[in-house]
Write a protein that holds these residues in place. Sequence first.
Motif, PDB file in Angstrom:
ATOM      1  N   MET A  94       0.846  -1.196   0.000  1.00 53.63           N
ATOM      2  CA  MET A  94       0.000   0.000   0.000  1.00 53.63           C
ATOM      3  C   MET A  94       0.879   1.242   0.000  1.00 53.63           C
ATOM      4  N   LYS A  95       0.525   2.201  -0.848  1.00 51.27           N
ATOM      5  CA  LYS A  95       1.235   3.473  -0.881  1.00 51.27           C
ATOM      6  C   LYS A  95       0.239   4.598  -0.600  1.00 51.27           C
ATOM      7  N   LEU A  96       0.598   5.485   0.343  1.00 50.58           N
ATOM      8  CA  LEU A  96      -0.228   6.634   0.689  1.00 50.58           C
ATOM      9  C   LEU A  96       0.607   7.906   0.571  1.00 50.58           C
ATOM     10  N   LEU A  97      -0.062   9.011   0.301  1.00 48.86           N
ATOM     11  CA  LEU A  97       0.561  10.326   0.342  1.00 48.86           C
ATOM     12  C   LEU A  97       0.036  11.086   1.554  1.00 48.86           C
ATOM     13  N   HIS A  98       0.942  11.710   2.294  1.00 47.99           N
ATOM     14  CA  HIS A  98       0.582  12.500   3.477  1.00 47.99           C
ATOM     15  C   HIS A  98       1.102  13.918   3.288  1.00 47.99           C
ATOM     16  N   PHE A  99       0.178  14.844   3.055  1.00 55.12           N
ATOM     17  CA  PHE A  99       0.483  16.269   3.014  1.00 55.12           C
ATOM     18  C   PHE A  99      -0.062  16.905   4.289  1.00 55.12           C
ATOM     19  N   THR A 100       0.517  18.017   4.698  1.00 55.70           N
ATOM     20  CA  THR A 100       0.006  18.713   5.879  1.00 55.70           C
ATOM     21  C   THR A 100       0.336  20.196   5.808  1.00 55.70           C
ATOM     22  N   ASP A 101      -0.455  20.987   6.542  1.00 54.42           N
ATOM     23  CA  ASP A 101      -0.174  22.415   6.734  1.00 54.42           C
ATOM     24  C   ASP A 101       0.068  23.131   5.408  1.00 54.42           C
ATOM     25  N   ILE A 102      -0.941  23.059   4.530  1.00 55.70           N
ATOM     26  CA  ILE A 102      -0.788  23.667   3.219  1.00 55.70           C
ATOM     27  C   ILE A 102      -1.104  25.164   3.252  1.00 55.70           C
ATOM     28  N   HIS A 103      -1.928  25.625   4.189  1.00 54.99           N
ATOM     29  CA  HIS A 103      -2.148  27.054   4.470  1.00 54.99           C
ATOM     30  C   HIS A 103      -2.504  27.877   3.229  1.00 54.99           C
ATOM     31  N   LEU A 104      -3.462  27.410   2.434  1.00 54.23           N
ATOM     32  CA  LEU A 104      -3.873  28.190   1.271  1.00 54.23           C
ATOM     33  C   LEU A 104      -4.389  29.556   1.715  1.00 54.23           C
ATOM     34  N   THR A 105      -4.155  30.557   0.885  1.00 56.67           N
ATOM     35  CA  THR A 105      -4.547  31.924   1.246  1.00 56.67           C
ATOM     36  C   THR A 105      -4.900  32.703  -0.017  1.00 56.67           C
ATOM     37  N   LYS A 106      -5.188  33.977   0.146  1.00 64.22           N
ATOM     38  CA  LYS A 106      -5.599  34.795  -0.987  1.00 64.22           C
ATOM     39  C   LYS A 106      -4.484  34.863  -2.026  1.00 64.22           C
ATOM     40  N   ASP A 107      -4.883  34.928  -3.273  1.00 65.81           N
ATOM     41  CA  ASP A 107      -3.898  35.017  -4.355  1.00 65.81           C
ATOM     42  C   ASP A 107      -2.961  36.194  -4.120  1.00 65.81           C
ATOM     43  N   GLY A 108      -1.672  35.928  -4.256  1.00 65.71           N
ATOM     44  CA  GLY A 108      -0.671  36.978  -4.112  1.00 65.71           C
ATOM     45  C   GLY A 108      -0.149  37.163  -2.707  1.00 65.71           C
ATOM     46  N   GLU A 109      -0.807  36.574  -1.706  1.00 68.54           N
ATOM     47  CA  GLU A 109      -0.325  36.695  -0.332  1.00 68.54           C
ATOM     48  C   GLU A 109       0.727  35.628  -0.055  1.00 68.54           C
ATOM     49  N   THR A 110       1.680  35.980   0.787  1.00 67.85           N
ATOM     50  CA  THR A 110       2.739  35.041   1.141  1.00 67.85           C
ATOM     51  C   THR A 110       2.751  34.791   2.638  1.00 67.85           C
ATOM     52  N   ILE A 111       3.368  33.699   3.027  1.00 63.10           N
ATOM     53  CA  ILE A 111       3.614  33.367   4.435  1.00 63.10           C
ATOM     54  C   ILE A 111       5.096  33.049   4.547  1.00 63.10           C
ATOM     55  N   GLY A 112       5.797  33.791   5.376  1.00 58.58           N
ATOM     56  CA  GLY A 112       7.234  33.609   5.474  1.00 58.58           C
ATOM     57  C   GLY A 112       7.952  33.875   4.166  1.00 58.58           C
ATOM     58  N   GLY A 113       7.389  34.780   3.349  1.00 59.55           N
ATOM     59  CA  GLY A 113       7.995  35.081   2.057  1.00 59.55           C
ATOM     60  C   GLY A 113       7.748  34.030   0.996  1.00 59.55           C
ATOM     61  N   ARG A 114       6.904  33.048   1.288  1.00 55.02           N
ATOM     62  CA  ARG A 114       6.610  31.972   0.343  1.00 55.02           C
ATOM     63  C   ARG A 114       5.135  31.993  -0.042  1.00 55.02           C
ATOM     64  N   ASP A 115       4.836  31.574  -1.250  1.00 55.52           N
ATOM     65  CA  ASP A 115       3.474  31.546  -1.767  1.00 55.52           C
ATOM     66  C   ASP A 115       2.871  30.163  -1.496  1.00 55.52           C
ATOM     67  N   PRO A 116       1.979  30.034  -0.497  1.00 50.79           N
ATOM     68  CA  PRO A 116       1.480  28.706  -0.152  1.00 50.79           C
ATOM     69  C   PRO A 116       0.633  28.077  -1.245  1.00 50.79           C
ATOM     70  N   ASN A 117      -0.083  28.878  -2.021  1.00 52.32           N
ATOM     71  CA  ASN A 117      -0.890  28.307  -3.101  1.00 52.32           C
ATOM     72  C   ASN A 117       0.010  27.686  -4.167  1.00 52.32           C
ATOM     73  N   ALA A 118       1.042  28.430  -4.561  1.00 54.22           N
ATOM     74  CA  ALA A 118       1.973  27.918  -5.574  1.00 54.22           C
ATOM     75  C   ALA A 118       2.742  26.712  -5.044  1.00 54.22           C
ATOM     76  N   ASN A 119       3.118  26.748  -3.783  1.00 54.67           N
ATOM     77  CA  ASN A 119       3.898  25.640  -3.232  1.00 54.67           C
ATOM     78  C   ASN A 119       3.068  24.371  -3.100  1.00 54.67           C
ATOM     79  N   PHE A 120       1.800  24.504  -2.719  1.00 52.86           N
ATOM     80  CA  PHE A 120       0.954  23.312  -2.662  1.00 52.86           C
ATOM     81  C   PHE A 120       0.770  22.726  -4.059  1.00 52.86           C
ATOM     82  N   ALA A 121       0.521  23.590  -5.034  1.00 54.50           N
ATOM     83  CA  ALA A 121       0.384  23.105  -6.407  1.00 54.50           C
ATOM     84  C   ALA A 121       1.667  22.426  -6.878  1.00 54.50           C
ATOM     85  N   LYS A 122       2.814  22.995  -6.514  1.00 56.69           N
ATOM     86  CA  LYS A 122       4.102  22.396  -6.883  1.00 56.69           C
ATOM     87  C   LYS A 122       4.273  21.034  -6.211  1.00 56.69           C
TER      88      LYS A 122
END
Length: 274
Positions: free
Chosen positions: A1-29
């Motif tokens: 069995m293979k599973l994927l575990h993601f956590t703390d994706i913190h999606l937010t408004k387009d163009g906003e960053t958290i810690g200088g990083r874009d959470p929407n783009a990073n989750f998509a990546k």
Amino acid sequence: MKLLHFTDIHLTKDGETIGGRDPNANFAKGLAHAMTLHSDAEALFITGDLSDWGDAEDYERLKGLLSSLPMPVHLLIGNHDDRGTLLDAFPALEGPGGFVQYTAPLSLGTAICLDTWGPETHAGHFCIDRAAWLDAELDKAEGPVWLFMHHNPVPIHVAPMDKIMLLDADRFAETVAPHRDKIRHIFHGHCHLPLTGSLHGIPLSAPRGTNHAGWADFAATRLLSSAELPQAYSVVFATPTSVLSHMVEFGYEGEIKGEGSPDYADWNRMTMVR
């Protein structure tokens, strides 16, 4: 069995960053990276903090990002989420008592997804009603059982983070202890740190998260710490007799070096990179 575990994706408004990083783009990546290498996983679990502020637009954005995935996706609630808004967007997540709790069949046993959310707090909660539900589900579940939750159920010995761990940790431990032989693993998030440990002999683990990274500052007394470390998710391989969880640092952008052949006959001073 293979599973994927993601956590703390913190999606937010387009163009906003958290810690200088874009959470929407990073989750998509992160999703793109996982689908390139692990599209054969039988399920994806995202253990909370789906949104940074619990906004309805974030959950709609999440729907779009998940819509084309080839496997079932199981969402959990974290302290940054809003339970009502999350359930408005994903009504199928609602379990007894209005909690975001449910079970999901796997090829190797059963997944149980837990709600550790509490209002107006970043700490985790696990009330009597949630404990009773978990105990009943563990009683009837076909083993092995894989538990998923947001908050860490054991202290990590970093004082600011332990202030917002699962505050009802004793109740949780008392609930799972009688079922320790059936529970194969506990997966959590919240800490933004790669963690491994155990509770009553039940192994537990967490990956770093898909955007901003934590740092284990053991001298800290009040503030949480962060660091410029790669974004990550976990890929889990399980058999009837083993479990292995890789933290995949998809955010690493440095060089990947070839070191040489693993075959002993090929090891020599001329060909091995040192």
